[in-house]
Design a protein around this motif. Structure first.
Motif, PDB file in Angstrom:
ATOM      1  N   ALA A  29     -12.520 -11.484 -11.586  1.00 57.14           N
ATOM      2  CA  ALA A  29     -14.018 -11.432 -11.325  1.00 57.14           C
ATOM      3  C   ALA A  29     -14.371 -10.310 -10.278  1.00 57.14           C
ATOM      4  N   SER A  30     -13.294  -9.941  -9.386  1.00 61.05           N
ATOM      5  CA  SER A  30     -13.430  -8.940  -8.409  1.00 61.05           C
ATOM      6  C   SER A  30     -13.377  -7.418  -9.064  1.00 61.05           C
ATOM      7  N   PRO A  31     -14.218  -6.719  -8.438  1.00 62.58           N
ATOM      8  CA  PRO A  31     -14.341  -5.214  -9.203  1.00 62.58           C
ATOM      9  C   PRO A  31     -13.318  -4.453  -8.026  1.00 62.58           C
ATOM     10  N   PHE A  32     -13.203  -3.308  -8.583  1.00 64.31           N
ATOM     11  CA  PHE A  32     -12.497  -2.268  -7.649  1.00 64.31           C
ATOM     12  C   PHE A  32     -13.344  -1.819  -6.469  1.00 64.31           C
ATOM     13  N   GLU A  33     -12.699  -2.079  -5.303  1.00 58.19           N
ATOM     14  CA  GLU A  33     -13.455  -1.666  -4.016  1.00 58.19           C
ATOM     15  C   GLU A  33     -13.048  -0.157  -3.827  1.00 58.19           C
ATOM     16  N   GLY A  34     -14.071   0.789  -3.547  1.00 55.55           N
ATOM     17  CA  GLY A  34     -13.849   2.164  -3.272  1.00 55.55           C
ATOM     18  C   GLY A  34     -13.968   2.682  -1.943  1.00 55.55           C
ATOM     19  N   PHE A  35     -13.210   3.390  -1.530  1.00 52.79           N
ATOM     20  CA  PHE A  35     -13.197   4.158  -0.151  1.00 52.79           C
ATOM     21  C   PHE A  35     -13.319   5.705  -0.072  1.00 52.79           C
ATOM     22  N   ARG A  36     -14.322   6.360   0.596  1.00 53.05           N
ATOM     23  CA  ARG A  36     -14.542   7.781   0.279  1.00 53.05           C
ATOM     24  C   ARG A  36     -14.607   8.242   1.719  1.00 53.05           C
ATOM     25  N   GLN A  37     -14.576   9.523   1.517  1.00 50.95           N
ATOM     26  CA  GLN A  37     -14.783  10.459   2.832  1.00 50.95           C
ATOM     27  C   GLN A  37     -15.922   9.977   3.503  1.00 50.95           C
ATOM     28  N   ARG A  38     -17.079   9.751   3.220  1.00 54.93           N
ATOM     29  CA  ARG A  38     -18.352   9.315   3.752  1.00 54.93           C
ATOM     30  C   ARG A  38     -18.305   7.993   4.309  1.00 54.93           C
ATOM     31  N   LYS A  39     -17.011   7.074   4.070  1.00 56.66           N
ATOM     32  CA  LYS A  39     -16.836   6.084   4.661  1.00 56.66           C
ATOM     33  C   LYS A  39     -15.775   5.940   5.749  1.00 56.66           C
ATOM     34  N   GLY A  40     -15.174   7.041   5.934  1.00 58.23           N
ATOM     35  CA  GLY A  40     -14.482   7.278   7.161  1.00 58.23           C
ATOM     36  C   GLY A  40     -12.866   7.666   6.657  1.00 58.23           C
ATOM     37  N   LEU A  41     -12.914   7.906   5.209  1.00 55.75           N
ATOM     38  CA  LEU A  41     -11.339   8.430   4.708  1.00 55.75           C
ATOM     39  C   LEU A  41     -11.323   9.847   4.969  1.00 55.75           C
ATOM     40  N   THR A  42     -10.115  10.283   5.455  1.00 53.02           N
ATOM     41  CA  THR A  42      -9.963  11.816   5.842  1.00 53.02           C
ATOM     42  C   THR A  42     -10.261  12.634   4.806  1.00 53.02           C
ATOM     43  N   SER A  43     -10.153  12.159   3.328  1.00 52.09           N
ATOM     44  CA  SER A  43     -10.277  13.209   2.408  1.00 52.09           C
ATOM     45  C   SER A  43     -10.349  12.287   1.032  1.00 52.09           C
ATOM     46  N   ASP A  44     -11.197  12.767   0.285  1.00 54.21           N
ATOM     47  CA  ASP A  44     -11.160  12.059  -1.166  1.00 54.21           C
ATOM     48  C   ASP A  44     -10.024  12.505  -1.996  1.00 54.21           C
ATOM     49  N   TYR A  45      -9.119  13.440  -1.675  1.00 52.15           N
ATOM     50  CA  TYR A  45      -8.103  14.040  -2.289  1.00 52.15           C
ATOM     51  C   TYR A  45      -6.949  13.306  -1.596  1.00 52.15           C
ATOM     52  N   ALA A  46      -6.412  12.099  -2.294  1.00 50.04           N
ATOM     53  CA  ALA A  46      -5.412  11.189  -1.852  1.00 50.04           C
ATOM     54  C   ALA A  46      -4.225  11.310  -2.779  1.00 50.04           C
ATOM     55  N   LEU A  47      -2.896  11.086  -2.283  1.00 52.00           N
ATOM     56  CA  LEU A  47      -1.998  11.236  -2.990  1.00 52.00           C
ATOM     57  C   LEU A  47      -1.049  10.110  -2.869  1.00 52.00           C
ATOM     58  N   PRO A  48       0.100   9.946  -1.989  1.00 59.45           N
ATOM     59  CA  PRO A  48       1.066   9.099  -1.580  1.00 59.45           C
ATOM     60  C   PRO A  48       0.265   7.860  -0.965  1.00 59.45           C
ATOM     61  N   LEU A  49       1.032   6.596  -1.089  1.00 57.26           N
ATOM     62  CA  LEU A  49       0.820   5.294  -0.638  1.00 57.26           C
ATOM     63  C   LEU A  49       2.266   4.730  -0.119  1.00 57.26           C
ATOM     64  N   LEU A  50       2.139   3.916   1.102  1.00 59.91           N
ATOM     65  CA  LEU A  50       3.278   3.385   1.558  1.00 59.91           C
ATOM     66  C   LEU A  50       2.834   2.302   2.464  1.00 59.91           C
ATOM     67  N   GLU A  51       3.390   1.187   2.272  1.00 54.61           N
ATOM     68  CA  GLU A  51       3.543  -0.024   3.167  1.00 54.61           C
ATOM     69  C   GLU A  51       4.469  -0.149   4.051  1.00 54.61           C
ATOM     70  N   ASP A  52       4.170  -0.363   5.287  1.00 58.53           N
ATOM     71  CA  ASP A  52       5.306  -0.188   6.253  1.00 58.53           C
ATOM     72  C   ASP A  52       5.686  -1.779   6.498  1.00 58.53           C
ATOM     73  N   ARG A  53       6.840  -2.197   7.278  1.00 58.34           N
ATOM     74  CA  ARG A  53       7.517  -3.379   7.510  1.00 58.34           C
ATOM     75  C   ARG A  53       6.441  -4.502   8.083  1.00 58.34           C
ATOM     76  N   GLU A  54       5.475  -3.898   8.755  1.00 59.09           N
ATOM     77  CA  GLU A  54       4.535  -4.803   9.642  1.00 59.09           C
ATOM     78  C   GLU A  54       3.297  -4.921   8.455  1.00 59.09           C
ATOM     79  N   GLY A  55       3.136  -4.515   7.282  1.00 58.72           N
ATOM     80  CA  GLY A  55       2.141  -4.710   6.445  1.00 58.72           C
ATOM     81  C   GLY A  55       0.959  -3.572   6.395  1.00 58.72           C
ATOM     82  N   THR A  56       1.106  -2.554   7.270  1.00 61.01           N
ATOM     83  CA  THR A  56       0.124  -1.632   7.634  1.00 61.01           C
ATOM     84  C   THR A  56       0.486  -0.838   6.404  1.00 61.01           C
ATOM     85  N   LEU A  57      -0.740  -0.341   5.652  1.00 63.93           N
ATOM     86  CA  LEU A  57      -0.943   0.765   4.406  1.00 63.93           C
ATOM     87  C   LEU A  57      -1.198   2.008   5.107  1.00 63.93           C
TER      88      LEU A  57
END
Length: 787
Positions: A71-99
Motif C-alpha cells: 500500500a505504500s508509494p515510492f517516496e521521492g528525494f529531490r535537490q529541493r529537499k536537500g539532495l546534492t543533485s537530481d542526477y544520481a547514479l551509484p548506490l552503496l550500503e556500508d557495514r553499519e547500514g548507512t546508505l
C-alpha cells in the motif's frame, strides 16, 4: 522490454530491473505474485537495504525509496529537499547500514533516524505540545494556528496563535492557554475561551487541574490564579516563597495537592489551602525549576542546573557540570519500563532504569544516551515558556518540543550500531617532523620532546560522535579520555621504551577494546644514560666523602688544639706549684729540721717533732708525685707497655693479678690522647683495687683504622646501679673525672657494672683523633720531588 541497466533481488526473492529507457519494476515469476508497484522513470541504480526497502536512483529525477509494503508509494528525494543533485547514479550500503548515493554534484548519506522531525509549517517557533487520545498530539505555537499531528499527517484547527501553555487533565480534556484566554478541547470540539483575569498580559505560563475540578493557572504575576465554576480567584499569599513569586510549572498530585516549581531552587505543594515549601535546606539545588513529573519512585524535578528526585520529604540532587547534558531540563518523561527521558539544553537524554539508582548514589558514572543536533534535533527546548517540553503519547511514542521544531522518538524501535569501529594509527610526528611508521618497533632520535600521534576510526554512521581514549604505556598511569580529538600530544616523555594504544567507540558507545598500537623507543642522550647517572652518583659520593674527611680532619685538629692547650695549662700549673708551693714547703721542712737538731737528742719534744717531720717528708713526696703527674706526657713507649708498667706497680701480692692484651697493629698515638687513656685506665684499675676488691683485672687494647679502644675489666663486687646512675658517690670524683677526660678527646666511654658482676670500663676514640696526623700521599710525593 527495454535495455536493462540494473538488476536486484528483493528479500522475498522477486527480481527487480531498471530499464534505461523505461521503468523500475519487478519481473513476473511463475507461481508467485508480482509486486504491483512500479517507478515509471529511467534508473541507473537499484539496491535493497538490510531493512528490505528498495532504493532507486534516476537520471534527473532524484532518488526514490519503496518500503516494500504493497500500500505504500515510492517516496521521492529531490535537490529541493536537500539532495546534492537530481542526477544520481551509484548506490552503496556500508557495514553499519548507512546508505551512500553518488550524484553529479557530490555524495549523499542516508542513515536510520531515531529522532523524527514532525512536519510543521515553515517559520513556526516556540511550541506548546499536549497529547490527545490515541496517537494524536496537539501542537500550538506563537505564530501559527493549532495543529493536530497523527500518523505523519497534520490537521489545522480553528484556534489562532499565540498559545503558550497546554495541559491534558485526567478526564481527557485538553486545556490550552494564551494571551487571549483559556480554551478547552474534548472529542475534537473546541469550547469558547475564558478571558484571563489579568488584562494586556503576554500569555499563560502553566495550567493544571486538581481532582476537585479546580483549574490552577500561573500567569507570571505574583501568586496563583484559580478558575472554578467560571470565576477567577487570585491566591496572592504563598508563604515561604520569594516575594512576588509565581510558579514556572504546575503538576497535579495523586492525593489532590498541587505541585509548583519556582525560580531560585524552590518547589511547593498546596493542599486544602496549606502550603509546604522545599528548597536548598532540603537538598534541592537545580536553580530555576522548569520541569515536574510524578514517577513511580517519587517526584522528578528538573531545572537549569541539574536533576533532582524527591522521596517523601527527602530530596536528592544530581548536580550537573557546565557541559553536562543534565542542564536546562524543561521536560521529563518516565516510561513504563522505568527509563527516564529528559529534554535538556544539550539535547534529549535517555537514562536507563538500571542506571538511575547508581547514578544518584554516586557509585558509578552516569550511563545515558544523548540525541542532539547530529540526530536531527532542531534548536533547544524552551526554558521559560511554553513548558513542559516533553510528553508520551498514547501509542508510546515520545514527543519533544524545541524553539525550532517538534520531534518524536519511538523508544521501542531505537536502532543502534552494534559494530565496533576499526582503529588505525596513521601518523607520528617528532618535534614537527613526520616519522615513517614501520612494522617493527620504531627508534626515535635522542632528545625527542614533542610527539604528535594521529589516529582514526572507521565509523561513518555519525563520525562526529566517534570517541577515543588512549594510553602511552611507560608514561601514562591511566587511560586518557580524548573525546572526539584525533591527535595525542606528549611533551618530553624522556628516553625509554613505549607502547601507544588507542581505543575507539562508535556513535552508540560500542568500544573496540582491541584498538591499535604502536611501539617505539626514544634513545637517551649521554647525560640520560645509566652509566652517566652512576658516574654522577659516584662523583657525588666521592665529594661527600672528601667533605666528610675534611670536616673530620678539622674537628680532629680542633680537638688536638684543645688537648695541647690543656696540656700547656697543666705544665704551667705544675711549674707554679713546683716553683712556689713545693719550694716554700721544702724550706719550712728544712727549718723544722734545724729546730729539731737544736733541741738535742734527749729533749722531750724532739721525738714528736721528728715524727711530724717524717710525715711532712711523706706529704712532700706525694705532692711532688702529683706535680710530676701534671707534667708527665706519654712520649716514651707504647700504650701497652705503659699499662704493663702501671700494672706492675699496682700488683702488691699474689691476691691481685693484672693482665694486659693487645690486638691490631700498633700505630703512633697522639701523646695527649695517650695520656688521657692512661689516666682513665689508671683510675679504673685503682677503683677495682681500692673499692671493688678485685682479684683479676684485664686490660685490652685494640687498634685499627677506625678507632682506638681500651677496655678494663675486673671481677670485683661491682658498682651500685644508683651510684652509676648518679655518676659516682658524693665527694668522689673518679667516675666523673673519667667521663670528663673522655669527652675532652672526643671519645665514647661505656661503664657497665652490677652488684657482684664486676665492672667493665671501655673507652673508644675515633681514629682521626687517636692517631697522629700523617702527611697526605700527594704532599709526600711533592716533598720527595723537591728534594
Amino acid at each position: 522490454m527495454g535495455r536493462i541497466s540494473q538488476i536486484a533481488q528483493g528479500p522475498d526473492g522477486a527480481i527487480w530491473i531498471a530499464e534505461a529507457d523505461g521503468a523500475v519494476r519487478a519481473l513476473p515469476v511463475p507461481g508467485r505474485p508480482t509486486p504491483v508497484r512500479t517507478l515509471p522513470l529511467a534508473s541507473a541504480g537499484l539496491l535493497f537495504d538490510r531493512d528490505g526497502a528498495l532504493w532507486a536512483t534516476t537520471l534527473g529525477d532524484g532518488l526514490y525509496r519503496w518500503t516494500g509494503e504493497a500500500a505504500s508509494p515510492f517516496e521521492g528525494f529531490r535537490q529541493r529537499k536537500g539532495l546534492t543533485s537530481d542526477y544520481a547514479l551509484p548506490l552503496l550500503e556500508d557495514r553499519e547500514g548507512t546508505l551512500w548515493i553518488g550524484s553529479s554534484r557530490g555524495l549523499d548519506r542516508f542513515r536510520h533516524a531515531n529522532v523524527v522531525l514532525a512536519p510543521l509549517p515553515d517559520g513556526a517557533h516556540d511550541f506548546a505540545i499536549v497529547a490527545e487520545e490515541g496517537a494524536a498530539v496537539l501542537v500550538g505555537s506563537r505564530n501559527r494556528p493549532l495543529l493536530r499531528l497523527k500518523g505523519g499527517r497534520q490537521e489545522t484547527l480553528s484556534l489562532a496563535p499565540p498559545l503558550t501553555a497546554a495541559y491534558r487533565d485526567p478526564t481527557g480534556m485538553v486545556w490550552l492557554g494564551g494571551p487571549k484566554g483559556i480554551w478547552t478541547l474534548r472529542d475534537g470540539t473546541l469550547a469558547p475561551g475564558v478571558p484571563l483575569p489579568v488584562s494586556r498580559y503576554s500569555g499563560v505560563q502553566a495550567i493544571t487541574r486538581t481532582s476537585d475540578g479546580s483549574v490552577w493557572v500561573s500567569l507570571n504575576t505574583p501568586g496563583l490564579h484559580r478558575l472554578q465554576d467560571g470565576r477567577w480567584t487570585h491566591v496572592r499569599d504563598l508563604p515561604g516563597t520569594r516575594e512576588g513569586a509565581s510558579p514556572l510549572t504546575l503538576l497535579p498530585g495523586a492525593d489532590g495537592r498541587v505541585w509548583m516549581g519556582f525560580a531560585h531552587n524552590q518547589i511547593a505543594s498546596m493542599r486544602e489551602g496549606r502550603l509546604q515549601v522545599f528548597g536548598l535546606p532540603q537538598g534541592l539545588d537545580v536553580g530555576n525549576v522548569s520541569a515536574l513529573q510524578q514517577g513511580r519512585a517519587g517526584l522528578w524535578i528538573g531545572g537549569e542546573r541539574g536533576l533532582a528526585r524527591m522521596r517523601g520529604d527527602r530530596i536528592q540532587t544530581l548536580r550537573a557540570q557546565a557541559d553536562s547534558p543534565f542542564r536546562g531540563i524543561s521536560g521529563i518523561v518516565e516510561t513504563a519500563n522505568g527509563d527516564l527521558w529528559l529534554n535538556g539544553a544539550r539535547g534529549i537524554v535517555r537514562i536507563p532504569a538500571a542506571s538511575i539508582e547508581a547514578m544518584f548514589a554516586g557509585t558509578s558514572a552516569a550511563a545515558y544516551d544523548l540525541f542532539d543536533f547530529l540526530d536531527g534535533l532542531p534548536g533547544v527546548p524552551a526554558q521559560f515558556r511554553p513548558i513542559p517540553t516533553a510528553l508520551q503519547a498514547g501509542d508510546g511514542r515520545l514527543w519533544f518540543a524545541t524553539t525550532s521544531g517538534v520531534v518524536t522518538i519511538d523508544p521501542d524501535r531505537i536502532q543502534r550500531n552494534p559494530l565496533p569501529p576499526p582503529v588505525s594509527i596513521h601518523s607520528l610526528s617528532v618535534d614537527g617532523r613526520p616519522h615513517r611508521l614501520e612494522a617493527g618497533p620504531l627508534r626515535l632520535p635522542a632528545g625527542a620532546r614533542n610527539l604528535q600521534i594521529g589516529y582514526a576510526a572507521l565509523s561513518l554512521a555519525i563520525p562526529e560522535r566517534v570517541r577515543f581514549r588512549y594510553r602511552l604505556e611507560g608514561y601514562d598511569q591511566e587511560w586518557q579520555e580524548a573525546g572526539t580529538r584525533r591527535v595525542a600530544y606528549y611533551t618530553n616523555p624522556g628516553p625509554g621504551d613505549y607502547v601507544f594504544r588507542v581505543l575507539a567507540a562508535n556513535n552508540d558507545g560500542v568500544w573496540n577494546e582491541t584498538g591499535a598500537r604502536i611501539a617505539f623507543s626514544i634513545a637517551p642522550r649521554y647525560y640520560q644514560t645509566t652509566w652517566f647517572a652512576a658516574g654522577c652518583v659516584t662523583a657525588a659520593a666521592a665529594l661527600l666523602w672528601v667533605a666528610y674527611l675534611l670536616r673530620l680532619r678539622r674537628v680532629s685538629r680542633q680537638i688536638h688544639d684543645r688537648l695541647q692547650e690543656r696540656h700547656r695549662e697543666r705544665e704551667r700549673i705544675a711549674r707554679e706549684l713546683h716553683d712556689t708551693l713545693l719550694q716554700s714547703v721544702q724550706g719550712l721542712i728544712l727549718r723544722f729540721h734545724a729546730v729539731a737538731r737544736s733541741l738535742g737528742p734527749g729533749a722531750p719534744a724532739r721525738d714528736a717533732l721528728d715524727a711530724v717531720l717524717e710525715r711532712a717528708d711523706d706529704v712532700m713526696v706525694e705532692a711532688r708525685d702529683r706535680v710530676l703527674d701534671l707534667r708527665a706526657t706519654a712520649r716514651g713507649g707504647c700504650l701497652a707497655d705503659m699499662f704493663a708498667r702501671m700494672a706492675a706497680e699496682l700488683e702488691a701480692g699474689p691476691e691481685l693479678s693484672i693482665r694486659v692484651s693487645e690486638e691490631g697493629n700498633r700505630m703512633p698515638i697522639d701523646p695527649i690522647v695517650q695520656d688521657e687513656l692512661l689516666q682513665i685506665g689508671r683510675e679504673a684499675m685503682l677503683n677495682a683495687c681500692r673499692h671493688a676488691g678485685a682479684r683479676h683485672i684485664g686490660i685490652a687494647i685494640e687498634q685499627n683504622a677506625a678507632y682506638l679502644a681500651v677496655s678494663v675489666r675486673d671481677d670485683g663486687r661491682g658498682i651500685d646501679p644508683d651510684v652509676l646512675d648518679r655518676g659516682g658517690r658524693e665527694g668522689h670524683w673518679g667516675l666523673a673525672g673519667m667521663r670528663e677526660r673522655a669527652a675532652r678527646i672526643g671519645a665514647r666511654l661505656d661503664i657497665a657494672s652490677g652488684p657482684g658482676e664486676g665492672t667493665r670500663v671501655e673507652v673508644q676514640v675515633p681514629a682521626a683523633v687517636a692517631y697522629r696526623p700523617r702527611t697526605a700521599w700527594w704532599r709526600r710525593r711533592m716533598g720527595r720531588r723537591r728534594g
